[in-house]
Design an enzyme around this catalytic site. Sequence first.
Site, mmCIF file in Angstrom:
data_model
loop_
_atom_site.group_PDB
_atom_site.id
_atom_site.type_symbol
_atom_site.label_atom_id
_atom_site.label_comp_id
_atom_site.label_asym_id
_atom_site.label_seq_id
_atom_site.Cartn_x
_atom_site.Cartn_y
_atom_site.Cartn_z
ATOM 1 N N HIS A 31 0.850 -1.290 -0.004
ATOM 2 C CA HIS A 31 -0.115 0.084 0.135
ATOM 3 C C HIS A 31 0.647 1.175 -0.012
ATOM 4 O O HIS A 31 0.506 2.269 -0.735
ATOM 5 C CB HIS A 31 -0.919 0.025 1.208
ATOM 6 C CG HIS A 31 -1.822 -1.167 1.395
ATOM 7 N ND1 HIS A 31 -3.158 -0.776 1.110
ATOM 8 C CD2 HIS A 31 -1.795 -2.430 1.420
ATOM 9 C CE1 HIS A 31 -3.942 -2.015 1.292
ATOM 10 N NE2 HIS A 31 -2.900 -3.127 1.236
ATOM 11 N N ASP B 262 -6.759 5.214 1.323
ATOM 12 C CA ASP B 262 -6.956 3.932 0.931
ATOM 13 C C ASP B 262 -8.093 3.347 0.982
ATOM 14 O O ASP B 262 -8.844 3.210 1.983
ATOM 15 C CB ASP B 262 -5.645 3.318 1.810
ATOM 16 C CG ASP B 262 -5.195 1.755 1.447
ATOM 17 O OD1 ASP B 262 -6.246 1.328 0.805
ATOM 18 O OD2 ASP B 262 -4.075 1.633 1.539
#
Length: 483
Positions: free
Chosen positions: A24, A122
């Site tokens: 990520h 995210d």
Amino acid sequence: MKNQRRQLVLPPRVLIFPFPAQGHVTAMLTLAEVLSLAGIDVTFLNTDHIHNRLFRHADVEARFADYPGLLFRTVPDGLPDDHPRSHERTEVFHSMIATTKPVLKEMLVSGALGSVTCIIADGSFARFATDLAYEFQIPIIHFRTVSACCIWIHFCVDDIIKAGELPLREKEDMNRLITSVPGMESFLRCRDLPSFCQVRDLSNPQLNSIARETRQSCRAQGLILNTFEDLEGPILSHIRSLICPKTYTIGPLHTHLKLRLARKNASKSDQSSNSIFEVDRNCMDWLDSQPSKSVIYVSFGSITILTREALIEFWHGLVNSNMRFLWVVRPDMVTGEGGEGDVPAELLEATRERGYMVGWVPQVEVLAHQAVGGFLTHSGWNSTLESIVAGVPMICWPYFADQQINSRFVGEVWKLGIDMKDVCDRKVVEKMVIDLMVERREEFVRSTAEMARLAKESVSEGGSSYCNLDRLVEYIRLTSKEK
Ligand code: UDX
């Protein structure tokens, strides 16, 4: 007067907040640099744990010195220092909802994050970030670090259940077709479902969480995906019509950044890293001394855990294939009793002769090296994209999350390699390595070269990802003016 007015206009500032895990952080830090290059100010928010590791192992400080508008800020994740974070994602998630959310709220109020005009969150935190954005009336865009095909299945979970195709039965035929995901009717089997969907109990909290978080993207003003139209076009049309019409595909991001930097004549190093692990570059010298396309590169990413038995099966398979191999074995990767003393002598000897084992490598460089001819991968999304750009065919051994569906697409849809799936057997490993590197080499050279060409075209001037990034930047500027 004219000058005075100019001074009053603040540039847009985007708050970027990745889930605290390597895959990520890699993708979202690259996005932060791409946006900074376009003149957008960015506040990059990490947990303290990730921030410290990133600043220890990556060249972040030097790399971002050229972007005075980029601020690094940190928040606590609420976990003790010795917590094995990357292996306990659910715990990290819950701890952050409890600890990080109130801190973040306070930071937005106090201005500690700068004057934020847009949030790029995210997708793993979709609900909490979207609630916050609505509360503060800040436009919100979701960024998903996984493939579009995975997001689409997560979105379709309710339909799969309604069609009676989930939950899995007690003694399931894992090759059974799942026919209720539009666009995947003919090839999606139970074993290809993202791991969080492979449940025998519909009250499974992970299943419910991923379905709920994915549906949140319908509330976002935009959705950014690290993919490209030629790769996932048909699935993207479903996503645009049912999840988020403003879906910006801007990948492969690592190549997009490289080309944008080159266009700006930015004299940046080609070897910049986003690693939260210590990179060992010695493997590059070893690769330099290997013949062209002779090495199979093996890496299972940043999270995968391997039992000792599985490690030994892979090891036998690699050695018996007689190929040269470069293998990333992270210090925290293998569980179970035993040490080097328990490894059969023939494996150690063959490794000395034609292998190289290392804790962490500069993967993008490794894949681009002339000596590398194949990639045995866990099918993490970053690794898949990096392999596609480098034109390296893959053997897929998915571990969890989106990896099961990524590997199905690699093997069955894009024909860029072989999907080994959940099998871990030395004979199978040996055969697949020989197939990839020798027997079916020509077939894969053709398909991977074509996909690499399309990937690079998409991020070149006029390409789909290139134009989508320009549109995204335009949209961020517009929303900040409105704000
Ligand atoms: C997981 C998921 O599987 C992935 O699909 C999701 O998007 C994020 O979480 P991870 O195990 O970290 O990811 O795999 P991957 O997405 O492939 O990311 C790993 C990154 O680490 C890649 O960018 C790769 O280049 C890098 N890496 C890996 C190194 O730099 N050196 C190494 O030795 C190994």
